[in-house]
Design a protein around this motif. Structure first.
Motif, mmCIF file in Angstrom:
data_model
loop_
_atom_site.group_PDB
_atom_site.id
_atom_site.type_symbol
_atom_site.label_atom_id
_atom_site.label_comp_id
_atom_site.label_asym_id
_atom_site.label_seq_id
_atom_site.Cartn_x
_atom_site.Cartn_y
_atom_site.Cartn_z
ATOM 1 N N ASP A 1 -75.359 28.202 92.567
ATOM 2 C CA ASP A 1 -75.293 29.073 91.391
ATOM 3 C C ASP A 1 -74.639 28.250 90.283
ATOM 4 N N PHE A 2 -75.423 27.351 89.703
ATOM 5 C CA PHE A 2 -74.873 26.363 88.785
ATOM 6 C C PHE A 2 -74.385 26.965 87.465
ATOM 7 N N GLU A 3 -75.012 28.033 87.012
ATOM 8 C CA GLU A 3 -74.561 28.642 85.763
ATOM 9 C C GLU A 3 -73.163 29.239 85.919
ATOM 10 N N ALA A 4 -72.962 30.000 86.994
ATOM 11 C CA ALA A 4 -71.641 30.572 87.241
ATOM 12 C C ALA A 4 -70.619 29.476 87.522
ATOM 13 N N ALA A 5 -71.025 28.438 88.243
ATOM 14 C CA ALA A 5 -70.117 27.323 88.543
ATOM 15 C C ALA A 5 -69.710 26.599 87.270
ATOM 16 N N ASP A 6 -70.642 26.477 86.336
ATOM 17 C CA ASP A 6 -70.332 25.819 85.067
ATOM 18 C C ASP A 6 -69.283 26.607 84.284
ATOM 19 N N ARG B 1 -80.193 25.400 73.476
ATOM 20 C CA ARG B 1 -79.488 26.664 73.265
ATOM 21 C C ARG B 1 -78.895 27.173 74.577
ATOM 22 N N TYR B 2 -77.645 27.611 74.487
ATOM 23 C CA TYR B 2 -76.925 28.118 75.654
ATOM 24 C C TYR B 2 -77.040 29.647 75.685
ATOM 25 N N PRO B 3 -77.252 30.251 76.861
ATOM 26 C CA PRO B 3 -77.487 29.600 78.161
ATOM 27 C C PRO B 3 -78.967 29.444 78.514
ATOM 28 N N GLY B 4 -79.825 30.184 77.790
ATOM 29 C CA GLY B 4 -81.200 30.332 78.243
ATOM 30 C C GLY B 4 -82.029 29.071 78.296
ATOM 31 N N SER B 5 -81.729 28.096 77.439
ATOM 32 C CA SER B 5 -82.558 26.888 77.405
ATOM 33 C C SER B 5 -82.050 25.772 78.305
ATOM 34 N N PHE B 6 -80.883 25.982 78.916
ATOM 35 C CA PHE B 6 -80.404 24.998 79.896
ATOM 36 C C PHE B 6 -81.072 25.261 81.243
ATOM 37 N N THR B 7 -81.099 24.241 82.073
ATOM 38 C CA THR B 7 -81.744 24.334 83.384
ATOM 39 C C THR B 7 -80.673 24.455 84.451
#
Length: 242
Positions: free
Chosen positions: A113-118, A200-206
């Motif tokens: 879960d890289f988004e939450a980890a970030d 654009r954060y967060p939607g355009s990050f992978t």
């Protein structure tokens, strides 16, 4: 070694062949074989448990991290019981010079879960920087130097281990130095900028492993390069260990 209750009494010939191939293959091929082993169910899970147990005395590698994640995410009770018993806090010591708890970060990364980890990584950096940073929810570049080496090593090691070696501050630093500290070259390479447009954060990050190498963790681009420059120049990266 796993106890007798976690091992299959007989392994079908195709599973035995898969086990032999996995044990003797190069790391790249082992990573490719992981899903096939998991897909076999309990026999494959037991093979991975046995292999992981055999690696316990060595420094964790990318493949070890991937095997841990496969077991962690499998949902198989035998795998959960083994990890809870033998590796309750993961593969590396969650060391902190300020008694910061990195258990949740380890768990999020193990789940990929890289988004939450970030987001949690930013919170942890603020904790390390102090009360003012916690309150404002971001750090000044002048606060970076005081961040403890041992904690940066822990955070970076977790990102590396659970991303097949693609993500982490040390990866970003390696790429930055390889480009002679040229930010304009680094941004598109790690997927933070396309042409003249910032991602654009967060939607355009992978938020998965299809992202470019060095894509994560993020830093606040709107505040310029000072924070990330300070992070990538931190003395922690000049030391193998503290």
């Amino acid at each position: 070694m796993p106890d007798s209750s976690t091992t299959s009494p007989s392994i079908p010939s195709d599973i035995a062949e898969l086990q032999a191939k996995f044990t003797t293959s190069l790391p790249k091929n082992q990573l490719q074989m992981l899903p096939h082993l998991v897909a076999t169910g309990l026999p494959g899970i037991n093979i991975l448990i046995e292999w992981l147990q055999q690696q316990r005395e060595a420094k964790p590698t990318i493949v070890v991290g991937a095997v841990y994640q496969a077991l962690y995410q499998s949902g198989v009770s035998v795998a959960k019981d083994y990890l809870d018993r033998e590796l309750p806090t993961g593969l590396i010591p969650l060391a902190s010079s300020l008694d910061i708890d990195y258990t949740q970060l380890q768990q999020l990364l193990a789940h990929q879960d890289f988004e939450a980890a970030d987001k949690l990584t930013t919170e942890k950096l603020c904790e390390l920087a102090g009360a003012d940073a916690i309150k404002r929810k971001w750090i000044y570049f002048t606060e970076v130097e005081q961040l403890p080496t041992i904690d940066l090593h822990t955070v970076d090691a977790l990102w590396l281990l659970h991303s097949e070696g693609k993500f982490g501050f040390s990866i970003q630093r390696e790429m930055w130095l390889g480009m002679n500290k040229n930010w304009d070259k680094l941004w598109p390479k790690i997927g933070w900028k396309q042409g003249n447009n910032w991602t654009r954060y967060p939607g355009s990050f992978t938020w998965n492993l299809t992202a470019p190498r060095g894509h994560l963790p993020l830093s606040n681009q709107l505040r310029g390069v000072r924070v990330i420059a300070a992070l990538l120049s931190h003395p922690a990266w000049d030391k193998v260990s503290e």
